[in-house]
Write a protein that holds these residues in place. Sequence first.
Motif, mmCIF file in Angstrom:
data_model
loop_
_atom_site.group_PDB
_atom_site.id
_atom_site.type_symbol
_atom_site.label_atom_id
_atom_site.label_comp_id
_atom_site.label_asym_id
_atom_site.label_seq_id
_atom_site.Cartn_x
_atom_site.Cartn_y
_atom_site.Cartn_z
ATOM 1 N N VAL A 165 28.816 69.947 28.669
ATOM 2 C CA VAL A 165 29.160 70.322 27.296
ATOM 3 C C VAL A 165 30.365 69.526 26.817
ATOM 4 N N THR A 166 31.363 69.381 27.688
ATOM 5 C CA THR A 166 32.574 68.644 27.332
ATOM 6 C C THR A 166 32.257 67.225 26.888
ATOM 7 N N GLU A 167 31.442 66.541 27.667
ATOM 8 C CA GLU A 167 31.222 65.122 27.424
ATOM 9 C C GLU A 167 30.153 64.871 26.359
ATOM 10 N N PHE A 168 29.165 65.746 26.248
ATOM 11 C CA PHE A 168 28.036 65.440 25.389
ATOM 12 C C PHE A 168 28.230 65.886 23.945
ATOM 13 N N THR A 169 29.141 66.804 23.683
ATOM 14 C CA THR A 169 29.335 67.244 22.309
ATOM 15 C C THR A 169 29.741 66.077 21.414
ATOM 16 N N GLY A 170 30.672 65.257 21.902
ATOM 17 C CA GLY A 170 31.086 64.088 21.121
ATOM 18 C C GLY A 170 29.984 63.052 20.980
ATOM 19 N N TRP A 171 29.207 62.860 22.062
ATOM 20 C CA TRP A 171 28.113 61.887 21.991
ATOM 21 C C TRP A 171 27.059 62.317 20.973
ATOM 22 N N ILE A 172 26.763 63.615 20.917
ATOM 23 C CA ILE A 172 25.771 64.091 19.960
ATOM 24 C C ILE A 172 26.241 63.826 18.529
ATOM 25 N N ALA A 173 27.541 63.974 18.293
ATOM 26 C CA ALA A 173 28.063 63.702 16.955
ATOM 27 C C ALA A 173 27.836 62.245 16.565
ATOM 28 N N GLU A 174 27.909 61.330 17.540
ATOM 29 C CA GLU A 174 27.706 59.917 17.274
ATOM 30 C C GLU A 174 26.219 59.547 17.222
ATOM 31 N N HIS A 175 25.379 60.285 17.940
ATOM 32 C CA HIS A 175 23.948 59.971 18.013
ATOM 33 C C HIS A 175 23.134 61.233 17.687
ATOM 34 N N PRO A 176 23.204 61.693 16.455
ATOM 35 C CA PRO A 176 22.548 62.976 16.116
ATOM 36 C C PRO A 176 21.025 62.924 16.196
ATOM 37 N N LEU A 177 20.430 61.721 16.258
ATOM 38 C CA LEU A 177 18.974 61.607 16.304
ATOM 39 C C LEU A 177 18.439 61.461 17.719
ATOM 40 N N HIS A 178 19.306 61.448 18.718
ATOM 41 C CA HIS A 178 18.858 61.272 20.100
ATOM 42 C C HIS A 178 18.430 62.635 20.655
ATOM 43 N N GLU A 179 17.132 62.849 20.752
ATOM 44 C CA GLU A 179 16.614 64.168 21.099
ATOM 45 C C GLU A 179 16.905 64.547 22.542
ATOM 46 N N GLU A 180 16.831 63.588 23.473
ATOM 47 C CA GLU A 180 17.040 63.914 24.894
ATOM 48 C C GLU A 180 18.475 64.372 25.149
ATOM 49 N N LEU A 181 19.442 63.709 24.504
ATOM 50 C CA LEU A 181 20.838 64.116 24.683
ATOM 51 C C LEU A 181 21.060 65.522 24.122
ATOM 52 N N HIS A 203 18.754 73.217 15.416
ATOM 53 C CA HIS A 203 18.462 73.208 13.980
ATOM 54 C C HIS A 203 19.135 72.021 13.293
ATOM 55 N N ARG A 204 20.330 71.670 13.770
ATOM 56 C CA ARG A 204 21.013 70.509 13.177
ATOM 57 C C ARG A 204 20.232 69.225 13.466
ATOM 58 N N ALA A 205 19.763 69.081 14.714
ATOM 59 C CA ALA A 205 18.981 67.886 15.068
ATOM 60 C C ALA A 205 17.663 67.848 14.299
ATOM 61 N N ARG A 206 17.004 69.001 14.177
ATOM 62 C CA ARG A 206 15.735 69.047 13.444
ATOM 63 C C ARG A 206 15.943 68.630 11.987
ATOM 64 N N ARG A 207 17.050 69.087 11.405
ATOM 65 C CA ARG A 207 17.337 68.730 10.019
ATOM 66 C C ARG A 207 17.575 67.222 9.870
ATOM 67 N N HIS A 208 18.339 66.628 10.821
ATOM 68 C CA HIS A 208 18.585 65.181 10.772
ATOM 69 C C HIS A 208 17.279 64.395 10.910
ATOM 70 N N LEU A 209 16.434 64.808 11.838
ATOM 71 C CA LEU A 209 15.168 64.105 12.053
ATOM 72 C C LEU A 209 14.290 64.170 10.805
ATOM 73 N N LYS A 210 14.270 65.320 10.157
ATOM 74 C CA LYS A 210 13.426 65.492 8.974
ATOM 75 C C LYS A 210 13.955 64.685 7.802
ATOM 76 N N GLU A 211 15.284 64.744 7.591
ATOM 77 C CA GLU A 211 15.868 64.100 6.418
ATOM 78 C C GLU A 211 15.912 62.585 6.558
ATOM 79 N N GLN A 212 16.197 62.092 7.777
ATOM 80 C CA GLN A 212 16.404 60.656 7.947
ATOM 81 C C GLN A 212 15.151 59.917 8.393
ATOM 82 N N LEU A 213 14.285 60.562 9.167
ATOM 83 C CA LEU A 213 13.110 59.883 9.697
ATOM 84 C C LEU A 213 11.805 60.502 9.225
ATOM 85 N N GLY A 214 11.871 61.708 8.660
ATOM 86 C CA GLY A 214 10.659 62.364 8.198
ATOM 87 C C GLY A 214 9.743 62.825 9.309
#
Length: 650
Positions: A165-181, A203-214
């Motif tokens: 959790v410590t390390e990946f929270t920041g990475w997710i902010a930088e790569h919000p479309l990376h589903e595996e992370l 829900h945040r990732a689903r929203r990004h995927l829908k809005e940016q990639l459809g």
Amino acid sequence: MEIQTDRGLSLALGTGRIRTVIAALVSEVNQVVPVSRLIDLAWDGDPPARARGVVHNHVHRLRRLLAGHAEIATQGPGYVLLADPDSVDAHRFRCLVADAQSAEPWAAVALLRQALGLWRGEALADVPSERVRQTLGVGLSQARLAALQELGGRLLLLGRYRELVTEFTGWIAEHPLHEELTALLMRALQATGRQAEALDHYHRARRHLKEQLGIDPGPALSEAYLAVLGGGHSRVPGDARRPKSAGPPPAPAVTACPGSGRAAPYVAPYVCDHLRGPRHPRIAQLPPVVPDFCGREREIAMLDQHLDRVPRPECVVLAGAGGTGKTSLAVQWARHHKERFPDGQFFADLRGFERPPMRPRTVLTAFLQSLGVPDADIPESVTEASALYRSLLAGRRMLVVLDNAGTAEQARPLLPATPGCLAIVTSRRRLNGLVVRDGATLVKVGPLTSEEGLQLLHNTLGRQRVEADTAAAGALVEWCDRLPLALRIAAARLMAHPEWSLACWTQKLADERRRLQELSTHDADLAMEACLYLSYRALSSNAARLFRFLGLHPGPCVGDHHASVLVGGDIEGTRRHLNELCDAHLLEEHAHGHYVRSEMVRIYAAQRVAVEEPRWAQDQAVQRLLAFIAQRRVAPPSSRSDLAGSDTSH
């Protein structure tokens, strides 16, 4: 990209297409790169008629620059960089990742962290050729994300959920479309009982995927979502699955160390008895104390004064340079007095000098969740969430520790506004906005005294080893600028090598070309150079330029006129930028117009100017300074007031 010699010195490459040429040669070390390919990369497929001659000139310049360190040979239709492949970070990264594939999970984690620690931002970000970044940089970036995904799988396998959790929270902010992370982070949050946060990430990732990639979430993210909803355990991806005979995962390990300088991109999960009841959750988020803490009597006394003032809401700002132990001091004091705040203690690392910094809304969400507020009831706006947070604190006696704040605006929404509460904010800046607007008290945290530095060595190395060579121990304290972080790094190096004598290792620090390199660990965050870099990176462009040119000044003291001459600017503008450096604790105004700095700050400034400024600009700045000093020495006494500067800075 950056080239360093085997002595740790950075070579100035300059700007332009020469970076493209060296990037191509380094990326294919010990392999012939045709001139036609270099031309194609340097001009993105549209070269001028003189392109071949320009490439030859760049290679000739690189040969002179690398003389004694590496060789560029002419072979057939092109050039080849002859060097040890392990001296190339990209090659070392791939080798470490490959070694991790066949290693035991605990060893794989160490190898993957070492590999990821080689990165300093995006691959080839400062190479001007778009084609180079696409053909070489994209592959490296993808390999980086794959290594990060592998690291997450291994941490999940080992049950080290909090680290994940410590390390990946920041990475997710930088790569919000990376589903595996995102899926890995959700699994770790679920394992620590934070299902609501896991669902929020989905829900945040689903929203990004829908809005940016459809598109809708793929199998990995969907499976993690269903597992969180069902309360079950989702699978560990790839080869990191736990063998049937491996048994249950060990207890989660907490690795964040207060005062270490390491910035953890999340609200610290040190929560004991998270909910004792639906209305009055008990919150105890303070990290553990540093066992070798010592000194700081003056600062502790100033903090003690505020205990008598709480019934009214209070705020104290602990401001000091990176590595001075502000977090350790705040946590030590807070734990010693936590009984004065029986309704709980919040702790959040605001990561103010990292990228991206922690958003106040994210911290408010975590605080409100700890107070028992359902996700659906947490307001979207920062203003409304802050108002709800302060309302829930009404009538309670709580301590709020906000670590590593970057700006007053980042910390302000998190301050309690009710009698009986106290906020302690730590920062590398003075945060004058909190002092002026919010009535905060500023407590400066500087280096330790020489006696406190020796006591810290006693606590870490043991009294017997220190007293065996007190002269070397005293020198070590001074070479470390009496900074707790530097002293702990030095002690860690010495503890790892009990056969080393203090005198022998201290001599390494006497060489200023090696000092910052020696005061580092395999963890990239635990290094004095990285600590200084965070403060330097946060400066405005003009203040950063002034900081670099001050690296051409040889002494610890400098006058404002000398600084103005070095940078070639007007005196008033220079003074504003000097004040910014003081605010960042990279300088200290000793007297009006006279500034002092630590040895490590001076060394780091000298490194930065050598790397980032062209040689001709450095030479001109030195000539301006020498001419100014000569003019001042021959000027009549009546006119010297117009050339005022610090005599001690000559």
